[in-house]
Write a protein that holds these residues in place. Structure first.
Motif, PDB file in Angstrom:
ATOM      1  N   ALA A 126     -47.308  56.043 -20.587  1.00 50.73           N
ATOM      2  CA  ALA A 126     -48.774  55.615 -19.802  1.00 50.73           C
ATOM      3  C   ALA A 126     -49.787  54.588 -19.886  1.00 50.73           C
ATOM      4  CB  ALA A 126     -50.143  56.586 -21.533  1.00 50.73           C
ATOM      5  N   ASP A 127     -49.235  53.471 -20.524  1.00 46.83           N
ATOM      6  CA  ASP A 127     -49.065  52.268 -20.504  1.00 46.83           C
ATOM      7  C   ASP A 127     -48.794  51.700 -19.214  1.00 46.83           C
ATOM      8  OD1 ASP A 127     -51.210  52.036 -22.835  1.00 46.83           O
ATOM      9  OD2 ASP A 127     -49.520  51.742 -23.999  1.00 46.83           O
ATOM     10  N   MET A 128     -47.395  51.890 -19.527  1.00 48.62           N
ATOM     11  CA  MET A 128     -46.596  51.012 -18.252  1.00 48.62           C
ATOM     12  C   MET A 128     -46.749  52.249 -16.871  1.00 48.62           C
ATOM     13  SD  MET A 128     -42.554  51.316 -20.235  1.00 48.62           S
ATOM     14  CE  MET A 128     -41.955  50.676 -18.944  1.00 48.62           C
ATOM     15  N   LEU A 129     -46.943  52.567 -16.845  1.00 49.92           N
ATOM     16  CA  LEU A 129     -48.356  53.354 -15.328  1.00 49.92           C
ATOM     17  C   LEU A 129     -48.864  52.712 -15.049  1.00 49.92           C
ATOM     18  CD1 LEU A 129     -47.265  57.433 -16.017  1.00 49.92           C
ATOM     19  CD2 LEU A 129     -45.682  55.724 -14.485  1.00 49.92           C
ATOM     20  N   LYS A 130     -49.664  52.137 -15.481  1.00 52.13           N
ATOM     21  CA  LYS A 130     -50.250  51.440 -15.043  1.00 52.13           C
ATOM     22  C   LYS A 130     -50.354  50.286 -14.189  1.00 52.13           C
ATOM     23  CE  LYS A 130     -53.603  52.214 -19.377  1.00 52.13           C
ATOM     24  NZ  LYS A 130     -54.088  51.776 -20.767  1.00 52.13           N
ATOM     25  N   LEU A 131     -48.901  49.446 -14.412  1.00 47.56           N
ATOM     26  CA  LEU A 131     -48.808  48.816 -13.884  1.00 47.56           C
ATOM     27  C   LEU A 131     -48.228  48.887 -12.442  1.00 47.56           C
ATOM     28  CD1 LEU A 131     -45.484  47.202 -16.509  1.00 47.56           C
ATOM     29  CD2 LEU A 131     -47.545  46.345 -15.648  1.00 47.56           C
ATOM     30  N   TRP A 132     -48.535  50.320 -11.986  1.00 45.43           N
ATOM     31  CA  TRP A 132     -47.765  50.053 -10.865  1.00 45.43           C
ATOM     32  C   TRP A 132     -49.231  50.907  -9.545  1.00 45.43           C
ATOM     33  CZ3 TRP A 132     -44.134  55.148 -11.089  1.00 45.43           C
ATOM     34  CH2 TRP A 132     -42.917  55.139 -10.919  1.00 45.43           C
ATOM     35  N   GLU A 133     -50.542  50.443 -10.503  1.00 45.63           N
ATOM     36  CA  GLU A 133     -51.741  50.753  -9.945  1.00 45.63           C
ATOM     37  C   GLU A 133     -52.449  48.984 -10.057  1.00 45.63           C
ATOM     38  OE1 GLU A 133     -53.734  52.476 -12.917  1.00 45.63           O
ATOM     39  OE2 GLU A 133     -53.472  54.410 -13.135  1.00 45.63           O
ATOM     40  N   LEU A 134     -51.815  48.035 -10.267  1.00 42.04           N
ATOM     41  CA  LEU A 134     -52.553  46.785 -10.375  1.00 42.04           C
ATOM     42  C   LEU A 134     -52.112  46.035  -8.550  1.00 42.04           C
ATOM     43  CD1 LEU A 134     -51.109  45.326 -13.167  1.00 42.04           C
ATOM     44  CD2 LEU A 134     -52.989  45.650 -12.900  1.00 42.04           C
ATOM     45  N   ARG A 135     -52.989  45.322  -8.153  1.00 41.47           N
ATOM     46  CA  ARG A 135     -53.137  44.932  -7.072  1.00 41.47           C
ATOM     47  C   ARG A 135     -51.953  43.204  -7.029  1.00 41.47           C
ATOM     48  NH1 ARG A 135     -58.786  45.340  -4.210  1.00 41.47           N
ATOM     49  NH2 ARG A 135     -59.015  47.605  -4.035  1.00 41.47           N
ATOM     50  N   LEU A 136     -51.655  43.231  -6.393  1.00 37.10           N
ATOM     51  CA  LEU A 136     -50.648  41.658  -6.610  1.00 37.10           C
ATOM     52  C   LEU A 136     -51.799  40.744  -6.386  1.00 37.10           C
ATOM     53  CD1 LEU A 136     -47.428  42.702  -4.389  1.00 37.10           C
ATOM     54  CD2 LEU A 136     -47.721  42.918  -6.742  1.00 37.10           C
ATOM     55  N   PRO A 137     -51.540  40.022  -7.097  1.00 37.90           N
ATOM     56  CA  PRO A 137     -52.782  38.633  -7.379  1.00 37.90           C
ATOM     57  C   PRO A 137     -51.987  37.639  -6.636  1.00 37.90           C
ATOM     58  CG  PRO A 137     -52.300  39.187  -9.136  1.00 37.90           C
ATOM     59  CD  PRO A 137     -51.357  40.512  -9.005  1.00 37.90           C
ATOM     60  N   ALA A 138     -52.393  36.458  -6.772  1.00 37.58           N
ATOM     61  CA  ALA A 138     -52.235  35.230  -5.872  1.00 37.58           C
ATOM     62  C   ALA A 138     -51.300  34.716  -6.932  1.00 37.58           C
ATOM     63  CB  ALA A 138     -52.971  34.358  -6.060  1.00 37.58           C
ATOM     64  N   PRO A 139     -49.908  34.345  -6.992  1.00 42.14           N
ATOM     65  CA  PRO A 139     -48.942  34.061  -8.255  1.00 42.14           C
ATOM     66  C   PRO A 139     -49.776  32.318  -9.225  1.00 42.14           C
ATOM     67  CG  PRO A 139     -48.007  33.405  -5.733  1.00 42.14           C
ATOM     68  CD  PRO A 139     -49.505  34.322  -5.475  1.00 42.14           C
ATOM     69  N   ALA A 140     -49.805  33.981 -10.244  1.00 45.17           N
ATOM     70  CA  ALA A 140     -50.419  31.898 -12.135  1.00 45.17           C
ATOM     71  C   ALA A 140     -49.616  30.811 -11.615  1.00 45.17           C
ATOM     72  CB  ALA A 140     -49.814  33.123 -13.068  1.00 45.17           C
ATOM     73  N   LYS A 141     -50.120  29.857 -12.082  1.00 49.51           N
ATOM     74  CA  LYS A 141     -50.448  28.490 -12.079  1.00 49.51           C
ATOM     75  C   LYS A 141     -49.137  28.499 -13.056  1.00 49.51           C
ATOM     76  CE  LYS A 141     -52.374  27.282  -8.704  1.00 49.51           C
ATOM     77  NZ  LYS A 141     -51.098  26.639  -7.177  1.00 49.51           N
ATOM     78  N   THR A 142     -49.415  29.117 -14.345  1.00 45.73           N
ATOM     79  CA  THR A 142     -48.742  28.668 -15.342  1.00 45.73           C
ATOM     80  C   THR A 142     -48.267  29.913 -15.985  1.00 45.73           C
ATOM     81  OG1 THR A 142     -50.761  28.493 -16.871  1.00 45.73           O
ATOM     82  CG2 THR A 142     -49.635  27.336 -15.790  1.00 45.73           C
ATOM     83  N   ALA A 143     -47.039  30.039 -16.857  1.00 45.18           N
ATOM     84  CA  ALA A 143     -46.869  31.215 -17.157  1.00 45.18           C
ATOM     85  C   ALA A 143     -47.167  31.285 -18.763  1.00 45.18           C
ATOM     86  CB  ALA A 143     -45.476  32.148 -16.833  1.00 45.18           C
ATOM     87  N   GLU A 144     -47.584  32.687 -19.298  1.00 47.56           N
ATOM     88  CA  GLU A 144     -47.871  32.920 -20.559  1.00 47.56           C
ATOM     89  C   GLU A 144     -46.559  32.869 -21.054  1.00 47.56           C
ATOM     90  OE1 GLU A 144     -50.634  35.989 -21.706  1.00 47.56           O
ATOM     91  OE2 GLU A 144     -51.673  35.929 -19.429  1.00 47.56           O
ATOM     92  N   ALA A 145     -46.593  32.605 -22.688  1.00 47.29           N
ATOM     93  CA  ALA A 145     -45.293  32.348 -23.260  1.00 47.29           C
ATOM     94  C   ALA A 145     -44.650  34.311 -23.436  1.00 47.29           C
ATOM     95  CB  ALA A 145     -45.941  31.513 -24.929  1.00 47.29           C
ATOM     96  N   PRO A 146     -43.392  34.479 -23.573  1.00 45.70           N
ATOM     97  CA  PRO A 146     -43.500  36.262 -23.216  1.00 45.70           C
ATOM     98  C   PRO A 146     -42.719  36.279 -25.444  1.00 45.70           C
ATOM     99  CG  PRO A 146     -41.453  34.609 -22.747  1.00 45.70           C
ATOM    100  CD  PRO A 146     -42.493  33.511 -22.908  1.00 45.70           C
ATOM    101  N   LEU A 147     -42.548  37.799 -25.310  1.00 40.78           N
ATOM    102  CA  LEU A 147     -42.516  37.800 -26.513  1.00 40.78           C
ATOM    103  C   LEU A 147     -40.674  38.587 -26.450  1.00 40.78           C
ATOM    104  CD1 LEU A 147     -44.763  41.186 -27.366  1.00 40.78           C
ATOM    105  CD2 LEU A 147     -44.430  39.116 -28.289  1.00 40.78           C
ATOM    106  N   THR A 148     -39.769  38.248 -27.639  1.00 42.27           N
ATOM    107  CA  THR A 148     -38.593  38.708 -27.750  1.00 42.27           C
ATOM    108  C   THR A 148     -38.411  40.205 -27.491  1.00 42.27           C
ATOM    109  OG1 THR A 148     -38.481  36.860 -29.394  1.00 42.27           O
ATOM    110  CG2 THR A 148     -36.922  38.413 -29.037  1.00 42.27           C
ATOM    111  N   PRO A 149     -37.530  40.555 -26.164  1.00 42.15           N
ATOM    112  CA  PRO A 149     -36.772  42.069 -26.030  1.00 42.15           C
ATOM    113  C   PRO A 149     -36.346  42.301 -27.391  1.00 42.15           C
ATOM    114  CG  PRO A 149     -36.328  40.279 -24.528  1.00 42.15           C
ATOM    115  CD  PRO A 149     -37.091  39.449 -25.124  1.00 42.15           C
ATOM    116  N   GLU A 150     -36.932  43.415 -28.630  1.00 43.23           N
ATOM    117  CA  GLU A 150     -36.414  44.065 -29.180  1.00 43.23           C
ATOM    118  C   GLU A 150     -36.190  43.392 -30.036  1.00 43.23           C
ATOM    119  OE1 GLU A 150     -33.537  43.379 -26.510  1.00 43.23           O
ATOM    120  OE2 GLU A 150     -35.009  45.159 -25.594  1.00 43.23           O
ATOM    121  N   THR A 151     -37.246  42.374 -30.490  1.00 46.80           N
ATOM    122  CA  THR A 151     -37.800  42.056 -31.650  1.00 46.80           C
ATOM    123  C   THR A 151     -39.046  41.976 -31.505  1.00 46.80           C
ATOM    124  OG1 THR A 151     -35.693  40.523 -31.167  1.00 46.80           O
ATOM    125  CG2 THR A 151     -37.610  39.753 -33.029  1.00 46.80           C
ATOM    126  N   GLU A 152     -39.915  42.325 -32.631  1.00 46.55           N
ATOM    127  CA  GLU A 152     -40.873  42.161 -32.879  1.00 46.55           C
ATOM    128  C   GLU A 152     -41.558  41.430 -33.365  1.00 46.55           C
ATOM    129  OE1 GLU A 152     -43.445  43.526 -32.602  1.00 46.55           O
ATOM    130  OE2 GLU A 152     -44.456  45.489 -33.521  1.00 46.55           O
TER     131      GLU A 152
END
Length: 610
Positions: A126-152
């Protein structure tokens, strides 16, 4: 215990049989809501362990972890079965869809490091399906730090919970076609983005390009062509030309611009901290336009905006040459790094060595919304270190000037780079310079003869015509004769006095974007002899608010005044503004990286040339 094991295997086999009787979803999937999921439930997950074939393994629900993930609740699960017995939850399995009673639950997204990796977390669909509902905004100026895949782990600004074996936040990416030296440089440059490249081979032509389905291997690719760089994961869900994957962020850029590609998995390796899939991205199949806490989302058969990069390299010593073409994603933070390291890689492959050398580089950058039609730049470099790394420095700088400017968004449309490398040291040191005439008039051109000593070579002579500024005041005029990349003598003397930081230069007024770009293109080249008026009529501290450091710097200048020529001290004390002097500079291009400097003095007469 044997009964329990047989019972578990039987349940897994029945669920697997039921699953294969269910056709791959072509429309809306039947979803099991989070509130209906309880501990003890069993299901199956789909992923690719080797090649492109989708396989299954068992999943047991251990509980619901409220508000644990970056997107909300996470489902705690234990995995079992032959394909995960040795590796557990591996990096690259992220996005693997989990089904209970044939209904989609979510995507395996996180696992614990320094364990047997059999316990992990699932991002609810359900949380992933929300990504399809988002409008495409202007590209962000900075990127937030990501979480490690598969590493909590917590996001970087939040403290991690002490009980969890949290490791540094990194995302493994597959770097195909990169040399060992290029991988080292990539690791250094991509470290601020929490990306760790692993070297793999390039894709072969037999990588499956069958339609994506839940469990397929998928790539989020930043560079493709004669080299490839991107993260591997698993498709969670496909519907009407749209796709969901990963179950966690890649770079967490929000609106994103990555290649969506097919992928081939060579094998899955068990590591000391985490296991991970080793694979390579295949053909582009679309674009990923959302990169958020719940995963990545994109569209099939629509493609990202890219920077075409053409690279030509020749080794003058061996005769080897290489012509490479790649596509780099348009991204304000990443594009300059990706382009420069790709050029470095092609140079490294061509010369097949590391270390000193001389290189010439010329490049052209074209794009939309640039203040000039195109940026052109050529230069010559020598270093006793790694010549391949030094030679790409100005290309990286030029791309950064465009991508990170404060005035307007620039779409870089084309980059062409031409490099020639020589293992010989082609440098020459200035030994002396003389003016053809001792007395000159304002506006008059006088030849400056410069003698240089090439490295292990005979003395050579070059002539640089210099025109005296028309508004030059009568009296002695000192000219600096130097190599284009050589630091002026005054700055060197100031540094010797112990001044901190970079050499102090006059403060500049706010410049226009066009001025910044044109200044870059007209910058002195390392293989130029530069003749210019020595301008000491400036106060390096003008307009500087009084501070302890500025006071220290002023005292440092006073301390070196005895080392400066008498005329320099007198002119600096005159207090004239730098802008009052019509400074003149002339260049003469040579076949050497020019080192050193000297001075020439002439007498300017009162009558100008008519």
């Amino acid at each position: 215990m044997l009964f329990v094991y047989i019972r578990r295997r039987l349940i897994t086999g029945i669920l697997a049989l039921l699953f294969f009787l269910i056709p791959a979803p072509s429309g809306a999937a039947e979803i099991l809501p989070l509130e209906q999921i309880t501990p003890g439930m069993h299901g199956v997950a789909r992923t690719v362990v080797s090649g492109t074939a989708i396989e299954e393994f068992g999943v047991e629900v251990l509980g619901i972890m409220k508000d644990k993930g970056p997107a909300g609740d996470l489902i705690l699960v234990r995995v079992y079965g032959d394909i995960v017995e040795k590796t557990g939850i591996a990096q690259g399995m992220s996005g693997s869809p989990v089904y209970i009673d044939g209904k989609l639950v979510g995507a395996i997204a996180y696992g614990y490091s320094m364990t047997d990796s059999k316990v992990g977390m699932v991002t609810p669909i359900a949380d992933m399906l929300k990504l399809w509902e988002l409008r495409l905004p202007a590209p962000a100026k900075t990127a937030e730090a990501p979480l490690t895949p598969e590493t909590e782990a917590a996001e970087p600004k939040k403290p991690a919970e002490p009980a969890e074996p949290v490791q540094p936040l990194v995302t493994p990416v597959m770097a195909a076609g990169f040399t060992d030296h290029a991988l080292v440089l990539l690791k250094e440059k991509l470290k601020p983005f929490y990306l760790v490249p692993y070297g793999v081979g390039l894709a072969s032509g037999d990588i499956s390009s069958q339609p994506f389905q839940p469990g397929s291997a998928v790539g989020a690719v930043l560079v493709r062509g004669d080299v490839s760089l991107g993260a591997l994961g698993t498709v969670t869900y496909v519907e009407d030309g749209k796709i969901l994957a990963f179950g966690h962020p890649f770079l967490k850029k929000g609106h994103s611009n990555y290649f969506l590609t097919h992928a081939h998995i060579f094998t899955t390796l068990k590591g000391l901290e985490n296991s991970f899939k080793v694979g390579v991205a295949g053909e582009a199949a679309g674009m990923l336009n959302q990169d958020r806490s719940a995963g990545v989302a994109g569209v099939i058969e629509k493609y990202p905006t890219i920077i075409p990069l053409r690279i030509m390299v020749k080794d003058n010593n061996t005769g080897a040459s290489r012509d490479a073409a790649v596509q780099v994603i348009q991204d304000e933070q990443l594009s300059p790094i990706l382009a420069a390291t790709t050029v470095f890689n092609v140079i490294d492959k061509t010369i097949d060595r590391a270390g000193s050398g001389t290189a010439r580089i010329s490049f052209t950058i074209a794009g939309r919304h640039m203040p000039v039609d195109e940026i052109k730049r050529d230069n010559m470099f020598y270093t006793s270190g790694n010549i391949a790394e030094l030679v790409v420095s100005e290309l990286h700088e030029a791309l950064t000037v465009l991508a990170d400017n404060q005035y307007q968004q620039v779409d870089i449309m084309d980059v062409k780079v031409d490099v020639t490398v020589d293992s010989d040291r082609k440098t020459a040191a200035i030994r002396e310079a003389r003016a053809a005439k001792a007395q000159v008039k304002p506006g008059e051109t006088v030849d400056i003869t410069v003698k240089m000593k090439p490295f292990r070579g005979e003395m050579v002579t070059q002539t640089v015509p210099f025109t005296v500024p028309k508004n030059q005041q009568p009296g002695p005029l000192t000219l600096v004769v130097r190599g284009g990349g050589y630091v002026p003598l005054l700055y060197s003397v100031m540094n010797q006095a112990g001044m901190e930081g970079e050499p102090i230069k006059p403060r500049k007024k706010q410049q226009s974007f066009e001025k910044i770009v044109k200044d870059f293109m007209s910058r002195d080249r390392n293989n130029d002899i530069v003749v210019e008026v020595m301008d000491m009529k400036w106060d390096p501290f003008a307009g500087e608010a009084p501070t302890k450091q500025s006071a220290k710097n002023k005292e440092s200048v006073k301390s070196v005044e005895p080392l400066l020529p008498q005329f320099a001290k007198q002119e600096r004390k005159s207090g004239s503004a730098k802008e009052d002097l019509n400074k003149s500079k002339f260049h003469h291009t040579t076949d050497y990286v020019v080192e050193g400097d000297t001075q020439v003095m002439v007498e300017v007469l009162g009558n100008s040339v008519k």
